[in-house]
Design a protein around this motif. Sequence first.
Motif, short mmCIF file in Angstrom:
data_model
loop_
_atom_site.label_atom_id
_atom_site.label_comp_id
_atom_site.label_asym_id
_atom_site.label_seq_id
_atom_site.Cartn_x
_atom_site.Cartn_y
_atom_site.Cartn_z
N ARG A 242 62.26 -22.04 1.15
CA ARG A 242 61.52 -21.10 0.30
C ARG A 242 61.52 -19.68 0.87
O ARG A 242 61.46 -18.70 0.13
N SER A 243 61.60 -19.58 2.20
CA SER A 243 61.54 -18.24 2.81
C SER A 243 62.77 -17.41 2.46
O SER A 243 62.76 -16.19 2.64
N PHE A 244 63.82 -18.03 1.93
CA PHE A 244 65.04 -17.32 1.56
C PHE A 244 65.08 -16.96 0.08
O PHE A 244 66.05 -16.36 -0.39
N LEU A 245 64.03 -17.31 -0.66
CA LEU A 245 63.96 -16.92 -2.06
C LEU A 245 63.64 -15.42 -2.17
O LEU A 245 63.27 -14.78 -1.18
N ASP A 246 63.74 -14.90 -3.37
CA ASP A 246 63.40 -13.49 -3.60
C ASP A 246 61.88 -13.39 -3.73
O ASP A 246 61.32 -13.19 -4.82
N ASN A 247 61.18 -13.51 -2.59
CA ASN A 247 59.72 -13.62 -2.60
C ASN A 247 59.02 -12.33 -2.99
O ASN A 247 57.92 -12.36 -3.54
N GLU A 248 59.63 -11.19 -2.74
CA GLU A 248 59.00 -9.93 -3.13
C GLU A 248 58.95 -9.83 -4.66
O GLU A 248 57.98 -9.32 -5.21
N TYR A 249 59.96 -10.35 -5.32
CA TYR A 249 59.93 -10.38 -6.79
C TYR A 249 58.93 -11.43 -7.27
O TYR A 249 58.15 -11.17 -8.19
N LEU A 250 58.99 -12.61 -6.67
CA LEU A 250 58.11 -13.68 -7.11
C LEU A 250 56.64 -13.30 -6.98
O LEU A 250 55.81 -13.71 -7.79
N PHE A 251 56.31 -12.50 -5.96
CA PHE A 251 54.90 -12.18 -5.73
C PHE A 251 54.77 -10.74 -5.25
O PHE A 251 54.56 -10.48 -4.07
N SER A 252 54.90 -9.81 -6.16
CA SER A 252 54.74 -8.40 -5.85
C SER A 252 53.26 -8.03 -5.81
O SER A 252 52.40 -8.83 -6.22
N VAL A 253 52.94 -6.84 -5.35
CA VAL A 253 51.54 -6.38 -5.32
C VAL A 253 50.97 -6.33 -6.73
O VAL A 253 49.82 -6.73 -6.97
N ASP A 254 51.76 -5.87 -7.69
CA ASP A 254 51.27 -5.78 -9.07
C ASP A 254 50.94 -7.15 -9.63
O ASP A 254 49.91 -7.33 -10.30
N ILE A 255 51.81 -8.13 -9.35
CA ILE A 255 51.53 -9.49 -9.81
C ILE A 255 50.29 -10.03 -9.11
O ILE A 255 49.41 -10.64 -9.74
N ALA A 256 50.20 -9.79 -7.82
CA ALA A 256 49.05 -10.27 -7.05
C ALA A 256 47.76 -9.67 -7.57
O ALA A 256 46.73 -10.35 -7.70
N LYS A 257 47.78 -8.39 -7.88
CA LYS A 257 46.57 -7.73 -8.36
C LYS A 257 46.16 -8.25 -9.73
O LYS A 257 44.97 -8.47 -10.01
N ASP A 258 47.14 -8.44 -10.61
CA ASP A 258 46.85 -9.01 -11.92
C ASP A 258 46.27 -10.41 -11.77
O ASP A 258 45.32 -10.80 -12.48
N ASN A 259 46.81 -11.17 -10.83
CA ASN A 259 46.32 -12.53 -10.60
C ASN A 259 44.92 -12.54 -10.02
O ASN A 259 44.14 -13.46 -10.28
N MET A 260 44.58 -11.53 -9.20
CA MET A 260 43.25 -11.49 -8.59
C MET A 260 42.16 -11.49 -9.64
O MET A 260 41.12 -12.16 -9.49
N PHE A 284 55.53 -15.21 1.93
CA PHE A 284 56.08 -14.55 3.13
C PHE A 284 55.93 -13.02 3.07
O PHE A 284 56.79 -12.29 3.55
N ASN A 285 54.83 -12.57 2.48
CA ASN A 285 54.48 -11.15 2.51
C ASN A 285 52.96 -11.03 2.49
O ASN A 285 52.25 -12.04 2.39
N ASP A 286 52.45 -9.80 2.59
CA ASP A 286 51.00 -9.61 2.61
C ASP A 286 50.50 -8.97 1.32
O ASP A 286 49.48 -8.29 1.29
N ASN A 287 51.20 -9.22 0.22
CA ASN A 287 50.83 -8.62 -1.05
C ASN A 287 49.50 -9.13 -1.59
O ASN A 287 48.78 -8.42 -2.30
N PHE A 288 49.16 -10.38 -1.29
CA PHE A 288 47.86 -10.91 -1.70
C PHE A 288 46.74 -10.15 -1.01
O PHE A 288 45.71 -9.82 -1.62
N TYR A 289 46.93 -9.84 0.26
CA TYR A 289 45.94 -9.07 1.01
C TYR A 289 45.79 -7.66 0.42
O TYR A 289 44.67 -7.16 0.26
N LYS A 290 46.91 -7.03 0.13
CA LYS A 290 46.88 -5.67 -0.41
C LYS A 290 46.16 -5.64 -1.76
O LYS A 290 45.37 -4.73 -2.04
N ALA A 291 46.44 -6.64 -2.60
CA ALA A 291 45.81 -6.69 -3.92
C ALA A 291 44.30 -6.88 -3.80
O ALA A 291 43.51 -6.25 -4.51
N ALA A 292 43.89 -7.76 -2.88
CA ALA A 292 42.45 -7.99 -2.68
C ALA A 292 41.76 -6.72 -2.19
O ALA A 292 40.67 -6.37 -2.64
#
Length: 594
Positions: A242-260, A284-292
């Motif tokens: 999974r770490s080799f997937l396009d994780n920035e696309y799968l879970f960007s800050v904008d997506i994370a914020k909308d999900n919050m 494999f990024n800190d986008n969830f933290y940034k959105a929160a």
Amino acid sequence: MKQAICKSLRKTMVSANRLLSCITILSIVFGMGLLAGCKEKTAADLVVYGKIFTAEGNQVVEAFAVKDGKYVYVGDKAGAEAFLEDGKTEVVDYEGKGLVMPGCGNGHAHYSLGYAIQSVGTVMSMEDDVNKFLTEIVPAAVKKAKETGAKSIFGQGWNMIEFPKNLPTRQQLDAICSDIPIYFADEEGHKGLVNTIALVNAGIMKADGTVLKKEIRGGEIGMGADGTPNGFLSEQAGTYVRSFLDNEYLFSVDIAKDNMAKIQEQLLSEGYTMYLDGYSSYFFNDNFYKAAQQMDQEGDMHFVLGTAWELDSWMDVDKTLDKAVATKKYESEHIRTNWLKLFMDGTVESGTGFVDPLYPGEKQGIPNWTEEELTDITRKANAKGITMHVHVMGNKGVTRIVNAYVNGGKDEMRNTLIHVYGVSKDDYQRIADHNIQVSEGLLWHHATDELQAELMQILPEGMKDKGYPMKSYFDYGINVSSHSDFPALSGSPDDPFGIMEIAMTGVYYEENAKPWWTEELLTREQALTALTINVAKQMFIENERGSISIGKYADFLLVDKDVLTCPVTEIHTAKPAATYFEGKKVFSTQNDNQ
């Protein structure tokens, strides 16, 4: 001598006269209304009447008062009336309507993952079979990905017991899509099905079939009859790919914020005001933290979020620990980031738990870490102010982690065990003695008659008629909190009152089954304690939240049913009529725009 006594009396009389003068002046000032502001300070913003479970030693009271978002009075109705002032105090009379109680907590769940999958991935049903998976679900996911320009196809939810009987292969997935990596996790998230390009990108094999890796530490790469990977991955092999997937696309800050916003809506509607996210770095990024952080800075966060950075057995320990420490920059009153998540083993029911005795056929599950490694990680993490948050199911895995916590950890850091299918008797006391926390899936304490019969065939001796211990933690004085592990629900409800009923009956209300391991069932008060103050203790916020007590934030629920007295089989029907956070109504079933 006589003169001295008289002199002393004269001084006393002067002091008394001065005191009387001061009292007279103060009386005049009060009479002029110059200290009217004192009355404003004692007037409450909100007073609530009703049957109130405080989560303080099972105490039930009649009323409380709230000022500036905190409780200023808790007690009887007469005492609360002193805090009333016309035009300034809102009164909620909930007498005879249900139960008032603290906001609930979820000690381990994955709402961030669950909503991310709904945003960019595919959610399956446990009833979906292999044929539907290959003919409908995967093709639809591929179509969605190509329409949106996605570079990865992600989904979750296939049945972990039924699918292995007719396991789809990478070649079958290739026939549907060979140019975009596919990763579909099972219902628990511990196993995955992938196509060839996903394995090629991860360096597991070459496109021509040459095998480059046959194992990933802590996981299994399934091999086909032709000696090449068949597309099945379990445990840490899955996280590696999974770490080799396009994780920035799968879970960007904008997506994370909308999900919050969606996460908060679900939490508050179910009655949760505290939640510890069990895998905050899933992508494999800190986008969830940034959105929160952004949500909180904008004043829109109405729950307390705990986060956990994951350390997998194939990762560099020190570098990953540094990443966990770095997340402290996101901390605030509503965001706590001091947990490091590890997997000790898999799941007992699927044959990957680290157990003693062994599974039938002398099979053992997958232990991801040695005791020496766990001890070293615990020592390093605790020294940096990071608490261990370890997934463990098997009793042998529990012993190994407890040893590490005892020998390497600090008791005040409240190192935690998550899920815990089995505990050896001697470990209960050690868990209690060293302030080790347990977050237990109280909602998993059930099984259909059919599943119980199947478990009898696949579980180790001594575990066949047992599930997840609950009452034993209370017996030993261990702080046990409730969690739902959403979306890995194992067919169970997510809400607190559905969980409460299962913990008391050993039966899920939608199943026609006999109770499961009745010796471990909880009382009503124990179930509510595990859902409230014990979650706050796990999250280090028990002095601020988790119970109705003077000085704490006023996070509470108006429940539409008295779950302390209603028939036990009706508890699951209870819902929050309103959820309050820091004294403000943040959810209501009434259309009052609040």
